[in-house]
Design an enzyme around this catalytic site. Structure first.
Site, PDB file in Angstrom:
ATOM      1  N   TYR A  53      19.198 102.800  29.317  1.00 17.83           N
ATOM      2  CA  TYR A  53      20.263 103.610  29.604  1.00 17.83           C
ATOM      3  C   TYR A  53      20.807 103.081  31.234  1.00 17.83           C
ATOM      4  CZ  TYR A  53      19.249 106.186  25.463  1.00 17.83           C
ATOM      5  OH  TYR A  53      19.097 106.665  23.873  1.00 17.83           O
ATOM      6  N   PRO A 209      24.895 113.602  17.990  1.00 15.48           N
ATOM      7  CA  PRO A 209      25.090 114.484  16.921  1.00 15.48           C
ATOM      8  C   PRO A 209      26.212 114.983  16.954  1.00 15.48           C
ATOM      9  CG  PRO A 209      24.102 115.374  18.927  1.00 15.48           C
ATOM     10  CD  PRO A 209      24.274 113.974  19.068  1.00 15.48           C
ATOM     11  N   LEU A 213      33.484 114.833  16.307  1.00 18.36           N
ATOM     12  CA  LEU A 213      34.019 115.857  17.226  1.00 18.36           C
ATOM     13  C   LEU A 213      34.296 115.343  18.558  1.00 18.36           C
ATOM     14  CD1 LEU A 213      32.333 119.089  15.398  1.00 18.36           C
ATOM     15  CD2 LEU A 213      34.678 118.384  15.299  1.00 18.36           C
TER      16      LEU A 213
END
Length: 303
Positions: A53, A209, A213
């Site tokens: 990351y 998750p 949205l």
């Protein structure tokens, strides 16, 4: 906050995905540390990171070092925090993602991660992705050796199918405690793996998750307007006076089996606090049924 089980550890039912704090578009150090601290203050006790990351051309382990600095500067209870990291992936110069499941690489990567995190044995070490060039059993064998050497306490796997989950359980036994696959309101193709995890007593950690949205950290900006395919999430959010993202996380927590442990990313303290509050949002049966409906796929653009 409600809690979930990872092997012999109990953690808050909502974790924090630390990826957005170190990749492209990441916040400055002060805001990144404040985001982690806000999550911890809200009851989050699972921090998910990985050695890969970092931005293209960046330093391997940048996110792990950030997590270590955040914990060192935290004034609350650090002993309750479980840090989960991953090995087996990397970044290419063009911004892509590579995979390396060679046993020698995984052993070296885990040892380097343990040094960066400074926590002694890694609480939860996850094999980031199967390497098509390496037999999966060989990669898993390296994880087992890391457990036997005391470098790793608990093991997880990511981006896997049912057969790979069963093979991992065979090789790692009860030290395998989690599976991390993509799963969200928009992406539900890991439903078979989610059910198998419930059957085997494994925690299921959905990555990205909030898909549908909010965008994944891999996709850039999370600023999205209301998508009509996910109207049920927005309607429940308006009725409850909360964010659609909080509703999505509550829906994940309500999946059958009680074994889902979402790890939403955040790059602002406000977002981390909002996600943590999902652990206290209990949906009604009618709300859950409405959210369970699979959204219609987007129509392909006309050529």
């Amino acid at each position: 906050m409600r809690h979930r089980t990872l092997g012999d550890r109990t953690v808050g039912a909502v974790g924090l995905g630390a990826m957005p704090l170190s990749i492209e578009g990441h916040p400055d150090e002060a805001r990144a540390l404040a985001t982690v601290h806000a999550a911890l203050d809200a009851g989050v006790t699972l921090l998910d990171t990985a050695d890969s990351y970092h931005p293209p051309g960046g330093e391997t382990g940048a996110n792990e070092r950030l997590v270590a600095r955040a914990l060192a500067a935290y004034g609350g209870d650090r002993d309750a925090v479980l840090v989960a990291t991953k090995g087996g992936r990397g970044r290419s110069a063009d911004g892509g993602w590579t995979v390396d499941g060679r046993p020698e690489h995984l052993r070296r990567a885990a040892e380097d991660s343990a040094r960066r995190l400074g926590t002694g044995a890694i609480g939860l070490y996850q094999l980031h992705k199967p390497d098509p060039a390496v037999p999966y059993a060989e990669s898993l064998g390296a994880i087992r050796e890391l457990i036997e050497a005391g470098t790793v306490r608990l093991a997880g796997i990511s981006n896997v199918d049912r057969a790979q989950i069963r093979l991992a359980r065979e090789i790692l036994g009860d030290r395998l405690v989690s599976v991390q696959n993509r799963y969200s309101p928009a992406v539900r193709d890991s439903e078979p793996e989610l059910r198998l995890c419930a059957e085997l007593g494994l925690a299921f950690l959905p990555w990205s998750p909030l898909g549908g949205l909010s965008r994944s950290s891999l996709d850039g900006s999370s600023a999205l307007g209301e998508d009509p395919r996910f109207g049920a999430f927005h309607r429940v959010a308006r009725d409850r006076g909360v964010s659609p993202q909080r509703v999505a996380l509550a829906w994940l927590l309500a999946r059958p089996g009680g074994h889902v442990l979402p790890i939403p990313g955040a790059s602002r303290p406000e977002t981390a606090r909002d996600s943590a509050l999902a652990a206290e949002l209990v949906l009604t049966e009618a709300e859950s049924a409405a959210l369970d409906a699979v959204p219609e796929p987007r129509a392909a653009p006309e050529e």
